[in-house]
Motif scaffolding. Structure first.
Motif, PDB file in Angstrom:
ATOM      1  N   GLY A 140       0.825  -1.200   0.000  1.00 17.88           N
ATOM      2  CA  GLY A 140       0.000   0.000   0.000  1.00 17.88           C
ATOM      3  C   GLY A 140       0.865   1.258   0.000  1.00 17.88           C
ATOM      4  N   ALA A 141       0.232   2.379   0.376  1.00 11.98           N
ATOM      5  CA  ALA A 141       0.911   3.676   0.291  1.00 11.98           C
ATOM      6  C   ALA A 141       2.165   3.734   1.148  1.00 11.98           C
ATOM      7  N   VAL A 142       2.082   3.247   2.385  1.00 11.92           N
ATOM      8  CA  VAL A 142       3.253   3.330   3.275  1.00 11.92           C
ATOM      9  C   VAL A 142       4.410   2.535   2.695  1.00 11.92           C
ATOM     10  N   ALA A 143       4.131   1.299   2.253  1.00  9.95           N
ATOM     11  CA  ALA A 143       5.186   0.427   1.713  1.00  9.95           C
ATOM     12  C   ALA A 143       5.851   1.083   0.497  1.00  9.95           C
ATOM     13  N   VAL A 144       5.041   1.579  -0.412  1.00 13.84           N
ATOM     14  CA  VAL A 144       5.569   2.097  -1.680  1.00 13.84           C
ATOM     15  C   VAL A 144       6.320   3.415  -1.457  1.00 13.84           C
ATOM     16  N   GLU A 145       5.804   4.254  -0.548  1.00 17.56           N
ATOM     17  CA  GLU A 145       6.508   5.524  -0.300  1.00 17.56           C
ATOM     18  C   GLU A 145       7.862   5.273   0.365  1.00 17.56           C
ATOM     19  N   PHE A 146       7.911   4.415   1.388  1.00 16.26           N
ATOM     20  CA  PHE A 146       9.205   4.126   2.023  1.00 16.26           C
ATOM     21  C   PHE A 146      10.154   3.422   1.052  1.00 16.26           C
ATOM     22  N   ILE A 173       5.174  -8.804  -1.391  1.00 13.97           N
ATOM     23  CA  ILE A 173       3.761  -8.466  -1.584  1.00 13.97           C
ATOM     24  C   ILE A 173       2.937  -9.715  -1.902  1.00 13.97           C
ATOM     25  N   ARG A 174       1.669  -9.684  -1.501  1.00 19.14           N
ATOM     26  CA  ARG A 174       0.835 -10.888  -1.653  1.00 19.14           C
ATOM     27  C   ARG A 174       0.332 -11.072  -3.079  1.00 19.14           C
ATOM     28  N   LYS A 175       0.076  -9.957  -3.759  1.00 17.46           N
ATOM     29  CA  LYS A 175      -0.496 -10.035  -5.116  1.00 17.46           C
ATOM     30  C   LYS A 175       0.615  -9.925  -6.155  1.00 17.46           C
ATOM     31  N   ILE A 193       1.188  -3.098   6.663  1.00 22.95           N
ATOM     32  CA  ILE A 193       0.036  -3.897   6.207  1.00 22.95           C
ATOM     33  C   ILE A 193      -1.293  -3.267   6.614  1.00 22.95           C
ATOM     34  N   GLY A 194      -1.279  -1.974   6.856  1.00 25.94           N
ATOM     35  CA  GLY A 194      -2.522  -1.280   7.183  1.00 25.94           C
ATOM     36  C   GLY A 194      -2.518  -0.789   8.620  1.00 25.94           C
ATOM     37  N   ARG A 195      -3.615  -0.140   8.991  1.00 21.96           N
ATOM     38  CA  ARG A 195      -3.706   0.463  10.319  1.00 21.96           C
ATOM     39  C   ARG A 195      -4.993   0.047  11.018  1.00 21.96           C
ATOM     40  N   TYR A 233     -11.871   5.721   2.685  1.00 23.38           N
ATOM     41  CA  TYR A 233     -10.466   6.065   2.451  1.00 23.38           C
ATOM     42  C   TYR A 233      -9.900   6.786   3.673  1.00 23.38           C
ATOM     43  N   HIS A 234      -8.653   6.470   3.992  1.00 22.29           N
ATOM     44  CA  HIS A 234      -8.041   7.104   5.164  1.00 22.29           C
ATOM     45  C   HIS A 234      -6.943   8.072   4.724  1.00 22.29           C
ATOM     46  N   PHE A 235      -7.396   9.263   4.412  1.00 25.22           N
ATOM     47  CA  PHE A 235      -6.493  10.337   4.001  1.00 25.22           C
ATOM     48  C   PHE A 235      -6.801  11.577   4.824  1.00 25.22           C
ATOM     49  N   ALA A 236      -5.779  12.421   4.967  1.00 35.13           N
ATOM     50  CA  ALA A 236      -5.984  13.673   5.687  1.00 35.13           C
ATOM     51  C   ALA A 236      -7.052  14.530   5.003  1.00 35.13           C
ATOM     52  N   GLN A 246      -6.930   9.842  -4.558  1.00 34.66           N
ATOM     53  CA  GLN A 246      -5.920   9.026  -3.872  1.00 34.66           C
ATOM     54  C   GLN A 246      -4.575   9.378  -4.486  1.00 34.66           C
ATOM     55  N   VAL A 247      -3.601   9.583  -3.636  1.00 34.66           N
ATOM     56  CA  VAL A 247      -2.271   9.938  -4.136  1.00 34.66           C
ATOM     57  C   VAL A 247      -1.229   9.118  -3.381  1.00 34.66           C
ATOM     58  N   VAL A 248      -0.274   8.576  -4.104  1.00 35.52           N
ATOM     59  CA  VAL A 248       0.868   7.936  -3.456  1.00 35.52           C
ATOM     60  C   VAL A 248       2.119   8.659  -3.941  1.00 35.52           C
TER      61      VAL A 248
HETATM   62  N1  LIG Z   1      -0.009   9.356   0.277  1.00 33.03           N
HETATM   63  C1  LIG Z   1      -0.969   9.041   1.133  1.00 33.03           C
HETATM   64  O1  LIG Z   1      -2.067   9.556   1.062  1.00 33.03           O
HETATM   65  C2  LIG Z   1      -0.693   8.040   2.206  1.00 33.03           C
HETATM   66  C3  LIG Z   1       0.605   7.681   2.509  1.00 33.03           C
HETATM   67  C4  LIG Z   1       0.820   6.738   3.490  1.00 33.03           C
HETATM   68  C5  LIG Z   1      -0.266   6.205   4.176  1.00 33.03           C
HETATM   69  N2  LIG Z   1      -1.507   6.592   3.866  1.00 33.03           N
HETATM   70  C6  LIG Z   1      -2.667   5.978   4.538  1.00 33.03           C
HETATM   71  O2  LIG Z   1      -2.234   5.333   5.707  1.00 33.03           O
HETATM   72  C7  LIG Z   1      -2.926   4.106   5.859  1.00 33.03           C
HETATM   73  C8  LIG Z   1      -1.950   2.987   6.085  1.00 33.03           C
HETATM   74  O3  LIG Z   1      -1.194   2.716   4.902  1.00 33.03           O
HETATM   75  P1  LIG Z   1      -0.699   1.246   4.605  1.00 33.03           P
HETATM   76  O4  LIG Z   1       0.060   1.278   3.343  1.00 33.03           O
HETATM   77  O5  LIG Z   1      -0.081   0.656   5.817  1.00 33.03           O
HETATM   78  O6  LIG Z   1      -2.062   0.481   4.450  1.00 33.03           O
HETATM   79  P2  LIG Z   1      -2.943   0.095   3.173  1.00 33.03           P
HETATM   80  O7  LIG Z   1      -4.206  -0.419   3.731  1.00 33.03           O
HETATM   81  O8  LIG Z   1      -2.968   1.203   2.201  1.00 33.03           O
HETATM   82  O9  LIG Z   1      -2.127  -1.093   2.493  1.00 33.03           O
HETATM   83  C9  LIG Z   1      -1.870  -2.264   3.198  1.00 33.03           C
HETATM   84  C10 LIG Z   1      -1.185  -3.245   2.270  1.00 33.03           C
HETATM   85  O10 LIG Z   1      -0.775  -4.366   3.022  1.00 33.03           O
HETATM   86  C11 LIG Z   1      -1.235  -5.558   2.401  1.00 33.03           C
HETATM   87  N3  LIG Z   1      -1.449  -6.518   3.465  1.00 33.03           N
HETATM   88  C12 LIG Z   1      -2.454  -6.553   4.356  1.00 33.03           C
HETATM   89  N4  LIG Z   1      -2.274  -7.584   5.223  1.00 33.03           N
HETATM   90  C13 LIG Z   1      -1.119  -8.197   4.869  1.00 33.03           C
HETATM   91  C14 LIG Z   1      -0.386  -9.298   5.370  1.00 33.03           C
HETATM   92  N5  LIG Z   1      -0.807  -9.987   6.418  1.00 33.03           N
HETATM   93  N6  LIG Z   1       0.768  -9.628   4.738  1.00 33.03           N
HETATM   94  C15 LIG Z   1       1.209  -8.936   3.682  1.00 33.03           C
HETATM   95  N7  LIG Z   1       0.560  -7.881   3.166  1.00 33.03           N
HETATM   96  C16 LIG Z   1      -0.596  -7.511   3.752  1.00 33.03           C
HETATM   97  C17 LIG Z   1      -2.471  -5.150   1.629  1.00 33.03           C
HETATM   98  O11 LIG Z   1      -2.700  -6.018   0.557  1.00 33.03           O
HETATM   99  C18 LIG Z   1      -2.085  -3.754   1.165  1.00 33.03           C
HETATM  100  O12 LIG Z   1      -1.318  -3.806   0.009  1.00 33.03           O
HETATM  101  C19 LIG Z   1      -3.776   3.921   4.627  1.00 33.03           C
HETATM  102  O13 LIG Z   1      -5.094   4.251   4.941  1.00 33.03           O
HETATM  103  C20 LIG Z   1      -3.229   4.901   3.636  1.00 33.03           C
HETATM  104  O14 LIG Z   1      -4.228   5.432   2.802  1.00 33.03           O
HETATM  105  C21 LIG Z   1      -1.753   7.485   2.886  1.00 33.03           C
END
Ligand SMILES: NC(=O)c1ccc[n+]([C@@H]2O[C@H](COP(=O)([O-])OP(=O)(O)OC[C@H]3O[C@@H](n4cnc5c(N)ncnc54)[C@H](O)[C@@H]3O)[C@@H](O)[C@H]2O)c1
Ligand SMILES: Cc1cc2nc3c(=O)[nH]c(=O)nc-3n(C[C@H](O)[C@H](O)[C@H](O)COP(=O)(O)OP(=O)(O)OC[C@H]3O[C@@H](n4cnc5c(N)ncnc54)[C@H](O)[C@@H]3O)c2cc1C
Length: 496
Positions: A201-207, A222-224, A293-295, A340-343, A372-374
């Motif tokens: 997701g966004a956190v993984a790809v940005e870091f 990644i799972r997919k 993996i999410g929040r 969606y969880h964005f500011a 949505q923006v990454v």
């Molecule tokens: N640019 C932005 O707006 C921005 C940047 C960073 C974070 N955020 C927000 O912060 C929140 C957290 O981001 P995030 O990237 O952690 O969460 P996310 O929900 O966006 O992505 C989680 C990713 O982890 C994967 N995943 C879930 N469970 C897993 C598991 N057990 N094993 C492996 N992969 C698993 C999912 O398939 C998904 O790809 C999100 O709501 C995101 O929108 C937004």
């Protein structure tokens, strides 16, 4: 890292003119984007507002350990990518390493500027900021606790919940100084040399983009088959390929089984449908592992249930489209609500709740026009529907996808970046002769800025024939959208 403190229960801002009292029109729990936007708008509408925050600063995740510090790091490390590109263009430059102290100061000063500015704005609007941990005692009573004084009670006509979320760990794998969540990743004193990032997701790809630009050898587990897998397929594949091209190793179809400490780092065991059909585990080593993996919403304190606030199975607070919870006079905004969880979504929710409480009858938040923006390299941004989701809708007819070849754009070529842009257009069943734009999906260096124009077009349901008449300055990245609109309107200009 979270900066939880036990500061005195007092106004946070030294120049706050409003003394703490025990009675308010509105008490808000949590001073992140959801809570502080509700406070700012309510105060503007004349309400007496108390904003309760357990951290030592206002701004929540976004300002302190989310949007702002990550983009500060991204601004810094993207210059390394630019300078590598510059060398290909004949500009001689060398990358001599990172002064981490200076970088940390830059990141922290970016955060401090935002939190101090917000604190001053809250003060100017006469919002009383109280530092402590809040809980609901009854529908119109909030208790605030901190270490320095006895708990005390505030009375309110309305209460807004904006307690946000925290990173979810892998099962039985708590966060440590080596197994990181995003808070800990932001606090590192050096970038890791060969990190593994779990998540797409966004956190993984940005870091991944920040660390790879800085010289780390990043592996993404990644799972997919692609990152951002819930986005439109073409867009997420384009970003996945762009990340791979930069040298990020993406291990697809993999599921992390466990992370163990070894002599010199960490060993990540995973099963992979791609490399081993017998289900045998594979291993990769890492100096740090980022689990992204999410929040999880901050709604598990017992008082949520005791107050009668209904949540879904993920702990997200159920609300109607105006933010009412199941409990009268209690509202919820931001990352504790489904969606969606964005500011920027939290900001709009806060405005709608404030205006609803003030009796202004606002329109509900339009969940379909939240961009949505990454902030990866290149950036990815989208608004509205992908082709498949448009096809699944009963209220849309004659779905068409228009693909713009990004390398036809002069600025894209000069940037050295790859990318993609597609539009989805359709007619509404109630108006089958008017084609409108229902989705725009972009991977490009300035995608986060380009999506703002797309948002106007999608959000306002502008007919394609009208949108295609908008004139774009030349030569810009924004022309790509203009050209795609012309193509969708049957009048392609610089392409076949
Ligand atoms: N640019 C932005 O707006 C921005 C940047 C960073 C974070 N955020 C927000 O912060 C929140 C957290 O981001 P995030 O990237 O952690 O969460 P996310 O929900 O966006 O992505 C989680 C990713 O982890 C994967 N995943 C879930 N469970 C897993 C598991 N057990 N094993 C492996 N992969 C698993 C999912 O398939 C998904 O790809 C999100 O709501 C995101 O929108 C937004
Ligand atoms: C690494 C990262 C990068 C991100 N980047 C972006 C981005 O670029 N763009 C974007 O739009 N979004 C981004 N996000 C998401 C964004 O940060 C959140 O959507 C946003 O902060 C949610 O706002 P909120 O007000 O709901 O919650 P939060 O910002 O989490 O704020 C909740 C606040 O409530 C306080 N609190 C909790 N419980 C209590 C209590 N009982 N009493 C008192 N106070 C309490 C917490 O201390 C916290 O300050 C990012 C997130 C992360 C993790």
């Amino acid at each position: 890292m979270s900066t939880k403190t036990n500061t005195e229960v007092t106004d946070s801002s030294k120049n706050n003119h409003t003394a703490p009292s025990d009675s308010y029109d509105l008490v808000i729990i949590g001073a992140g984007p959801g809570g502080y936007s509700t406070a700012l708008r309510s105060a503007q509408l004349g309400a007496r507002v108390a904003l309760i925050e357990e951290d030592s600063t206002v701004g929540g995740t976004c300002l302190n350990r989310g949007c702002i510090p990550t983009k500060a790091l991204m601004s810094a490390t993207s210059t390394i990518t630019l300078s590598a590109h510059a060398r290909q263009l004949g500009i001689q430059s060398t990358f001599d390493g990172i002064d981490f102290n200076k970088l940390t100061t830059f990141k922290q000063s970016s955060v401090d500027a935002m939190t101090t500015g917000l604190s001053q704005l809250l003060s100017q609007r006469q919002v009383t900021v109280i530092h402590g941990r809040a809980s609901i005692l009854s529908p119109r009573t909030v208790e605030v606790t901190n270490d320095s004084k006895q708990p005390f009670v505030l009375h309110a006509n309305d209460i807004v919940l904006a307690t946000g979320a925290h990173s979810t760990p892998l099962p039985e794998q708590p966060f440590t100084s080596d197994i990181l969540d995003s808070d800990r990743a932001l606090d590192l004193k050096q970038f890791p040399e060969h990190p593994v990032i779990i998540g797409a997701g966004a956190v993984a790809v940005e870091f991944a983009s920040i660390w790879q630009a800085a010289g780390s050898q990043v592996r993404l587990l990644i799972r997919k088959d692609r990152v951002l897998s819930d986005w439109d397929r073409r867009t997420s594949m384009a970003l996945t390929r762009a990340l791979q091209k930069q040298g990020i190793e993406i291990i697809t179809g993999s599921q992390c089984a466990r992370i163990e400490h070894e002599h010199e780092g960490l060993c990540v065991s995973y099963s992979s449908s791609q490399t081993d059909s017998n289900g045998l585990e594979q291993q990769v080593t890492a100096d740090k592992v980022l689990v992204a993996i999410g929040r999880t919403p901050n709604t598990d304190d017992p008082w949520f249930a005791q107050a009668g606030i209904n949540t879904d199975p993920h702990g997200l607070v159920l609300t109607d489209s105006f933010g009412h919870t199941s409990c009268k006079h209690v509202w919820a905004v931001g990352d504790i609500t489904p969606g969606y969880h964005f500011a920027h979504r939290a900001f709009e929710q806060g405005i709608v709740v404030a205006e609803s409480i003030a009796g202004l009858n606002p329109l509900p938040v339009d969940e379909n026009s939240i961009p949505q923006v990454v902030f990866s390299t290149p950036q990815a941004a989208c608004i509205g529907l992908g082709k498949e989701s448009a096809e699944a809708r009963d209220d849309l007819l004659e779905i068409q996808e228009t693909i713009y070849p990004m390398l036809s754009n002069a600025r894209m070529r000069m940037s050295g970046s790859t990318g993609s842009l597609s539009l989805v257009t359709a007619c509404k069943t109630e108006d089958p002769t008017t084609r409108i734009v229902v989705g725009v999906h972009i991977v490009a260096p300035e995608a986060a800025e380009l999506i703002a124009e797309a948002e106007q077009i999608v959000g306002n349901q502008v007919p394609v024939s009208k949108a295609a008449r908008l004139i774009h300055p030349h030569p810009t990245f924004s022309e790509a959208l203009g050209e795609a609109l012309l193509k969708a309107d049957g009048r392609p200009l610089h392409m076949r």
